[in-house]
Design an enzyme around this catalytic site. Sequence first.
Site, PDB file in Angstrom:
ATOM      1  CB  SER A  77      -0.861  -0.026   1.270  1.00 53.10           C
ATOM      2  OG  SER A  77      -1.305   1.274   1.600  1.00 53.10           O
ATOM      3  CD  GLU A  79      -1.753   5.025   4.861  1.00 54.28           C
ATOM      4  OE1 GLU A  79      -1.157   5.183   5.937  1.00 54.28           O
ATOM      5  OE2 GLU A  79      -2.379   5.935   4.293  1.00 54.28           O
ATOM      6  CE1 TYR A 101      -4.123  -1.720   5.685  1.00 61.19           C
ATOM      7  CE2 TYR A 101      -2.743   0.092   4.921  1.00 61.19           C
ATOM      8  CZ  TYR A 101      -3.566  -0.977   4.653  1.00 61.19           C
ATOM      9  OH  TYR A 101      -3.825  -1.315   3.354  1.00 61.19           O
TER      10      TYR A 101
HETATM   11  O1  G4F Z   1     -10.840   6.885   2.483  1.00 65.78           O
HETATM   12  P1  G4F Z   1      -9.828   6.896   3.560  1.00 65.78           P
HETATM   13  O2  G4F Z   1     -10.293   6.462   4.904  1.00 65.78           O
HETATM   14  O3  G4F Z   1      -8.615   6.010   3.011  1.00 65.78           O
HETATM   15  P2  G4F Z   1      -7.081   5.848   3.461  1.00 65.78           P
HETATM   16  O4  G4F Z   1      -6.867   6.127   4.910  1.00 65.78           O
HETATM   17  O5  G4F Z   1      -6.254   6.673   2.539  1.00 65.78           O
HETATM   18  O6  G4F Z   1      -6.808   4.291   3.234  1.00 65.78           O
HETATM   19  C1  G4F Z   1      -7.151   3.617   2.030  1.00 65.78           C
HETATM   20  O7  G4F Z   1      -6.135   3.759   1.057  1.00 65.78           O
HETATM   21  C2  G4F Z   1      -4.853   3.200   1.418  1.00 65.78           C
HETATM   22  C3  G4F Z   1      -3.873   3.449   0.280  1.00 65.78           C
HETATM   23  O8  G4F Z   1      -4.232   2.709  -0.844  1.00 65.78           O
HETATM   24  C4  G4F Z   1      -4.987   1.720   1.713  1.00 65.78           C
HETATM   25  F1  G4F Z   1      -3.778   1.231   2.120  1.00 65.78           F
HETATM   26  C5  G4F Z   1      -6.030   1.495   2.786  1.00 65.78           C
HETATM   27  O9  G4F Z   1      -6.233   0.103   2.974  1.00 65.78           O
HETATM   28  C6  G4F Z   1      -7.344   2.145   2.354  1.00 65.78           C
HETATM   29  O10 G4F Z   1      -7.814   1.464   1.195  1.00 65.78           O
HETATM   30  O11 G4F Z   1      -9.212   8.360   3.731  1.00 65.78           O
HETATM   31  C7  G4F Z   1      -8.820   9.151   2.625  1.00 65.78           C
HETATM   32  C8  G4F Z   1      -8.655  10.607   3.052  1.00 65.78           C
HETATM   33  C9  G4F Z   1      -7.814  10.803   4.312  1.00 65.78           C
HETATM   34  O12 G4F Z   1      -6.902  11.859   4.055  1.00 65.78           O
HETATM   35  C10 G4F Z   1      -8.811  11.241   5.372  1.00 65.78           C
HETATM   36  O13 G4F Z   1      -8.278  12.101   6.353  1.00 65.78           O
HETATM   37  O14 G4F Z   1      -9.932  11.164   3.361  1.00 65.78           O
HETATM   38  C11 G4F Z   1      -9.807  11.974   4.507  1.00 65.78           C
HETATM   39  N1  G4F Z   1     -11.131  12.123   5.147  1.00 65.78           N
HETATM   40  C12 G4F Z   1     -11.769  13.299   5.337  1.00 65.78           C
HETATM   41  N2  G4F Z   1     -12.956  13.098   5.957  1.00 65.78           N
HETATM   42  C13 G4F Z   1     -11.891  11.123   5.644  1.00 65.78           C
HETATM   43  C14 G4F Z   1     -13.049  11.745   6.153  1.00 65.78           C
HETATM   44  N3  G4F Z   1     -11.710   9.770   5.685  1.00 65.78           N
HETATM   45  C15 G4F Z   1     -12.702   9.022   6.234  1.00 65.78           C
HETATM   46  N4  G4F Z   1     -12.546   7.671   6.259  1.00 65.78           N
HETATM   47  N5  G4F Z   1     -13.855   9.602   6.765  1.00 65.78           N
HETATM   48  C16 G4F Z   1     -14.080  10.957   6.739  1.00 65.78           C
HETATM   49  O15 G4F Z   1     -15.112  11.458   7.222  1.00 65.78           O
END
Ligand code: G4F
Length: 274
Positions: A77, A79, A101
């Site tokens: 990832s 990450e 993670y």
């Molecule tokens: O959609 P996210 O929760 O994904 P994140 O943390 O990037 O992880 C995903 O991608 C990774 C890279 O491929 C994978 F390794 C992992 O398994 C997963 O598939 O968050 C994306 C962005 C972040 O910057 C977060 O701070 O969205 C921002 N965000 C803003 N508001 C939010 C929110 N994320 C979430 N989950 N919920 C919110 O309300």
Amino acid sequence: LGDMSIIKGDLRESEGLLACLEEHQPDEIYNLAGPSSPAASWDEVAMVGDIAGLGVGRLLDAVRNVTPKARFYQASSSELFGNPVEVPQRETTPFQPRNPYGISKLYAHWLTVRYRERYGIHALSGILFNHESPRRGDIFVTRKITRRAAEIKLGLAAELRLGNLDARRDWGYAGDYVLAMWLMLQHQPADDFVIGTGVTHSVREFCELAFARLDLDYRDYVVQDEAYFRPVEPAQLVADSSKAQRVLGWQAEVSFSELVYRMVDVDLKLLQNV
Ligand code: G4F
């Protein structure tokens, strides 16, 4: 399911993994198993390490002992890069994961590389950036937005509470990335690849497009809520996939707006059919 059969397994139990490989003798193994939320991994550190880290060691051991000729794909990832030391990130960019993670994935990543070198098995890692589709779980921001936007459109919800609207990600369409996984496994010799679009967008831009698809203005419905902010946001996660393009002939086909529209359209349809 056609010709597909589903067998349940657990990366915490070697016996089940050995028995599964012995019985089915797969030619290709794609390890996509494990908890997938970087943010939630702080609440379940040992479990994440056991499955996303140690579990891959159990699986690699089963592969080298039972099906050493099988090709093995490990889901690494973006990450792994954490707060990256260079932008964009490529295969040689140093890893410095910032959460349990990413740290567990790093252990699995290096094990995969070292098993390839030490035992000569065809094992490799795909370092994938965020990939989304209508099948995405709604703990992730893209699906959270598209589902709630569709609910708002149908009068089933009034607002959408999100964290940092200025957070940026390199978002691609999962279907394109699955093709990349397959292409990687067909390629000789086994090697690791970074997969992403090379372009970032903000959560705000995602909202703008999703709501506009439904003839709505996101500013009327989206509320920033401290509860969803992350203490540490990676500075600039963006992929340099030029190696995949050169060696595999792969590149992302579905554009950002097309991705958003596909997700919104499916969510609207799902809710209308309830
Ligand atoms: O959609 P996210 O929760 O994904 P994140 O943390 O990037 O992880 C995903 O991608 C990774 C890279 O491929 C994978 F390794 C992992 O398994 C997963 O598939 O968050 C994306 C962005 C972040 O910057 C977060 O701070 O969205 C921002 N965000 C803003 N508001 C939010 C929110 N994320 C979430 N989950 N919920 C919110 O309300």
